[in-house]
Design an enzyme around this catalytic site. Sequence first.
Site, PDB file in Angstrom:
ATOM      1  N   LYS A 100    -155.095  49.057 -52.588  1.00  0.00           N
ATOM      2  CA  LYS A 100    -155.370  50.242 -53.404  1.00  0.00           C
ATOM      3  C   LYS A 100    -154.669  50.124 -54.761  1.00  0.00           C
ATOM      4  O   LYS A 100    -155.228  50.493 -55.801  1.00  0.00           O
ATOM      5  CB  LYS A 100    -154.892  51.517 -52.684  1.00  0.00           C
ATOM      6  N   GLU A 137    -158.913  49.065 -62.268  1.00  0.00           N
ATOM      7  CA  GLU A 137    -159.455  50.262 -62.936  1.00  0.00           C
ATOM      8  C   GLU A 137    -158.882  50.383 -64.363  1.00  0.00           C
ATOM      9  O   GLU A 137    -159.619  50.664 -65.311  1.00  0.00           O
ATOM     10  CB  GLU A 137    -159.086  51.470 -62.069  1.00  0.00           C
ATOM     11  N   SER A 167    -159.453  56.109 -52.428  1.00  0.00           N
ATOM     12  CA  SER A 167    -159.855  56.228 -53.828  1.00  0.00           C
ATOM     13  C   SER A 167    -161.105  57.071 -53.958  1.00  0.00           C
ATOM     14  O   SER A 167    -161.936  57.106 -53.065  1.00  0.00           O
ATOM     15  CB  SER A 167    -160.122  54.852 -54.440  1.00  0.00           C
ATOM     16  N   HIS A 191    -156.649  47.780 -56.829  1.00  0.00           N
ATOM     17  CA  HIS A 191    -157.853  48.534 -57.230  1.00  0.00           C
ATOM     18  C   HIS A 191    -157.545  49.360 -58.483  1.00  0.00           C
ATOM     19  O   HIS A 191    -158.294  49.350 -59.459  1.00  0.00           O
ATOM     20  CB  HIS A 191    -158.298  49.446 -56.078  1.00  0.00           C
ATOM     21  N   ASN A 192    -156.428  50.062 -58.464  1.00  0.00           N
ATOM     22  CA  ASN A 192    -156.074  50.889 -59.625  1.00  0.00           C
ATOM     23  C   ASN A 192    -155.774  50.031 -60.849  1.00  0.00           C
ATOM     24  O   ASN A 192    -156.124  50.412 -61.967  1.00  0.00           O
ATOM     25  CB  ASN A 192    -154.867  51.771 -59.299  1.00  0.00           C
TER      26      ASN A 192
HETATM   27  P1  NDP Z   1    -149.949  66.407 -54.943  1.00  0.00           P
HETATM   28  O1  NDP Z   1    -149.624  64.991 -55.170  1.00  0.00           O
HETATM   29  O2  NDP Z   1    -149.948  67.330 -56.093  1.00  0.00           O
HETATM   30  O3  NDP Z   1    -148.963  66.971 -53.815  1.00  0.00           O
HETATM   31  C1  NDP Z   1    -148.968  68.316 -53.426  1.00  0.00           C
HETATM   32  C2  NDP Z   1    -148.812  68.429 -51.928  1.00  0.00           C
HETATM   33  O4  NDP Z   1    -147.601  67.816 -51.491  1.00  0.00           O
HETATM   34  C3  NDP Z   1    -148.744  69.871 -51.481  1.00  0.00           C
HETATM   35  O5  NDP Z   1    -149.422  70.005 -50.264  1.00  0.00           O
HETATM   36  C4  NDP Z   1    -147.250  70.091 -51.321  1.00  0.00           C
HETATM   37  O6  NDP Z   1    -146.926  71.146 -50.445  1.00  0.00           O
HETATM   38  C5  NDP Z   1    -146.854  68.770 -50.729  1.00  0.00           C
HETATM   39  N1  NDP Z   1    -145.427  68.506 -50.849  1.00  0.00           N
HETATM   40  C6  NDP Z   1    -144.738  68.216 -51.979  1.00  0.00           C
HETATM   41  N2  NDP Z   1    -143.441  68.007 -51.700  1.00  0.00           N
HETATM   42  C7  NDP Z   1    -143.300  68.162 -50.354  1.00  0.00           C
HETATM   43  C8  NDP Z   1    -142.201  68.074 -49.463  1.00  0.00           C
HETATM   44  N3  NDP Z   1    -140.980  67.744 -49.896  1.00  0.00           N
HETATM   45  N4  NDP Z   1    -142.430  68.318 -48.156  1.00  0.00           N
HETATM   46  C9  NDP Z   1    -143.659  68.610 -47.719  1.00  0.00           C
HETATM   47  N5  NDP Z   1    -144.739  68.720 -48.504  1.00  0.00           N
HETATM   48  C10 NDP Z   1    -144.560  68.480 -49.817  1.00  0.00           C
HETATM   49  O7  NDP Z   1    -151.373  66.546 -54.189  1.00  0.00           O
HETATM   50  P2  NDP Z   1    -152.739  65.757 -54.367  1.00  0.00           P
HETATM   51  O8  NDP Z   1    -153.666  66.376 -53.408  1.00  0.00           O
HETATM   52  O9  NDP Z   1    -153.142  65.613 -55.798  1.00  0.00           O
HETATM   53  O10 NDP Z   1    -152.402  64.278 -53.890  1.00  0.00           O
HETATM   54  C11 NDP Z   1    -151.925  64.012 -52.589  1.00  0.00           C
HETATM   55  C12 NDP Z   1    -151.665  62.529 -52.450  1.00  0.00           C
HETATM   56  O11 NDP Z   1    -152.879  61.818 -52.666  1.00  0.00           O
HETATM   57  C13 NDP Z   1    -150.676  61.965 -53.475  1.00  0.00           C
HETATM   58  O12 NDP Z   1    -149.915  60.966 -52.857  1.00  0.00           O
HETATM   59  C14 NDP Z   1    -151.578  61.345 -54.525  1.00  0.00           C
HETATM   60  O13 NDP Z   1    -150.929  60.318 -55.231  1.00  0.00           O
HETATM   61  C15 NDP Z   1    -152.713  60.835 -53.669  1.00  0.00           C
HETATM   62  N6  NDP Z   1    -153.978  60.652 -54.321  1.00  0.00           N
HETATM   63  C16 NDP Z   1    -154.431  61.542 -55.250  1.00  0.00           C
HETATM   64  C17 NDP Z   1    -155.646  61.363 -55.878  1.00  0.00           C
HETATM   65  C18 NDP Z   1    -156.108  62.361 -56.867  1.00  0.00           C
HETATM   66  O14 NDP Z   1    -157.182  62.115 -57.459  1.00  0.00           O
HETATM   67  N7  NDP Z   1    -155.423  63.462 -57.057  1.00  0.00           N
HETATM   68  C19 NDP Z   1    -156.506  60.235 -55.562  1.00  0.00           C
HETATM   69  C20 NDP Z   1    -156.000  59.397 -54.527  1.00  0.00           C
HETATM   70  C21 NDP Z   1    -154.789  59.591 -53.955  1.00  0.00           C
HETATM   71  P3  NDP Z   1    -146.698  72.650 -51.010  1.00  0.00           P
HETATM   72  O15 NDP Z   1    -148.072  73.236 -51.124  1.00  0.00           O
HETATM   73  O16 NDP Z   1    -145.887  73.310 -49.958  1.00  0.00           O
HETATM   74  O17 NDP Z   1    -146.001  72.531 -52.318  1.00  0.00           O
END
Ligand code: NDP
Length: 476
Positions: free
Chosen positions: A182, A189, A128, A185-186
């Site tokens: 987690k 939130e 988080s 936690h959400n």
């Molecule tokens: P996203 O959730 O937007 O995911 C994008 C990433 O996933 C890219 O690297 C993309 O690769 C990859 N991806 C998507 N589909 C596939 C696939 N089929 N095979 C391989 N790679 C894939 O990214 P975030 O950074 O926002 O979040 C990452 C994780 O962290 C998520 O699970 C999210 O819920 C969690 N999270 C996010 C927070 C936030 O504040 N954003 C906070 C805490 C947790 P490509 O570049 O090739 O498309």
Amino acid sequence: GTAQIGVTGLAVMGRNLARNFARHGYTVAVHNRSYAKTRSLIEENGDEGAFVPSESMADFVASLERPRKVVIMVKAGGPTDAVISELVPLLDEGDIVIDAGNAHFPDTRRREAELKAHGLHFVGTGVSGGEEGALLGPSIMPGGSRDSYEVLGPILEDISAKVDGTPCCTYVGPDGAGHFVKMVHNGIEYADMQLIAEAYDLLKQGLGASAAEIGDIFRTWNEGDLESFLIEITADVLSHVDAETGQAFVDIVLDQAEQKGTGRWTVQNALDLGVPITGIAEATFARALSGSVPQRTAAVGVLPAETTPFEVADRDAFIEDVRLALYASKVVAYSQGFDQIAAASAEFGWDIDRGAMARIWRGGCIIRARFLNRITEAYEREAELPLLLADEYFAGAVGNGVAAWRRVVSQAALAGVPTPAFSSSLAYYDGVRAERLPASLIQAQRDFFGAHTYRRTDKHGTFHTEWSGDRAEHDA
Ligand code: NDP
């Protein structure tokens, strides 16, 4: 391989997590499905530490020292399974796969079992703190096996947020425990945000105050018991002026709250476990109500209000009442969330230390707050505390504000200001402290129409009354 840890999935979260590892002196293997993100990380942040970029998953895995530690930070759900399937054939026994995305905990339980069958450790980890937390120090909630934590824990603790020198990371419990915590936690939130929004609305409608004035009130509150990241950003948001119109920013934002689903998961699980988390549930439903456009349109100007105008005789006294009501409602929401953690811990055999969870939420995460110290202290006094609200400190703090809480909720009801989270938290408080509840009547009704039986206050056993006959009572 020479890299000590690897990150696959380099969108905002993964990229910042990889940079955080590198800035702490780790050699970090980096990989992303499409190479562009990997290249951009090396080009823009390559000088921050030692990165080993790979274009293929096979090269990425080969660049890691053993036992390999691979952090997956991709879109939760199907994408996580896709990455795991690609990764598993390339790994060796004893390697550790860490899912740091927002997985739903039943998925984590399933994946942990599947990888265990391959001799691999699977560590579902809550992270988080958003984008900034990932880079500068998040709150980290790792599940999985205790053995894997021996190896992985020190690295995660190193990159986590610190409060008074203590890492905001600790071992949570087996399989899905980390992602479960987690999720709660959400949920908390959601409740915290809804309560703050209700307090804002009360101050707005009760005092006729402007957003900027309310921002100042929140800024003062942030110096007391309510001190927290969410109160702090609320003050900032309320002071913000829209550049285009010159109006208060909050006044030009459409009032339909969205959600990504963790609040819903929390409520669904609470229903499964039978834990009354009314604060989180009301917060989740309040978002749903705000987005119920056809219903709101049908109701506006049609449903009679019959309200009594707010009569705030003493401005400062009203502000203090709202502050006390907010604090009391917040304690209820947290107390309920910790009950849910206890219930799941018992259900799944996780043995979660609730005091330690409050400790790792003190920094890095969205609900970070001074008040979490009080929760840790409460569980230190009594590890198996059945009700956080009844801990001596919280009972005192809430008892101190209960008259104010009643005034605020009743005034809001008379004035027609919706306070679902404030009011339901007060109802929970009164319900849980009641010596006798009308549940006796519910049991009698159930026995009447469905022969569902009842227990008595004066003797042991289970009974049924012949309602349609002579109304004789039998042991059931
Ligand atoms: P996203 O959730 O937007 O995911 C994008 C990433 O996933 C890219 O690297 C993309 O690769 C990859 N991806 C998507 N589909 C596939 C696939 N089929 N095979 C391989 N790679 C894939 O990214 P975030 O950074 O926002 O979040 C990452 C994780 O962290 C998520 O699970 C999210 O819920 C969690 N999270 C996010 C927070 C936030 O504040 N954003 C906070 C805490 C947790 P490509 O570049 O090739 O498309």
